[in-house]
Motif scaffolding. Sequence first.
Motif: not given
Length: 194
Positions: A54-75
């Motif tokens: 599902y994830y290439k590594g730890k940084e992709e996990l962090l990036g996915t979390m940050v992307e979700a957080r940004i989407n929450e802010m936008v919403q």
Amino acid sequence: MPRTQEENERIRQISKDKILMAAMELFMKRGYHATSIDDVAKHANISKGLLYNYYKGKEELLGTMVEARINEMVQVMEVAATKETPAGQLKHIAEGAIDNVKEKPEVFRFYLHLQTQPESDQVLAKYSKLLIEESARQFNLQCEMFQNLGVKEPRKRSLYFSSALQGIMLMISTYPEQFPIEEIKAQIILEFCE
């Protein structure tokens, strides 16, 4: 009987969410750099191979979390924009922010910590910058709300609102049991949204 495509997708999403939650918990407890992919897989009770599926590594996990957080802010801002009045928009922002940190104080602390990382930490600084840039964009939208409210010096009023709201959120995340959340929420709404 084989599973349907919808069932497979649902199971896939549950696994991805489980991995993200495990990573978030470990990043908050140990820190990003002190957490390994092995740690995340063990904490999520899955194999490392499934995690890498599902994830290439730890940084992709962090990036996915940050992307979700940004989407929450936008919403939050998109929903606020649907409110009929600027006061209603600001009330939605204040209530949403306070209720969110009340429900998940550790998540607020995680993202606050991420936003305050040293620039020399090239991995974390990249994600910190994304959060800060989105916050600045959201702040400009909030300034427009204060301008539409007709306040004198809308930018200063928006800064004051943001500062008060961030302070409230920090207090809730630090002292969730002792902080009079509902009373303070009512106060910020009275002061800025009425």
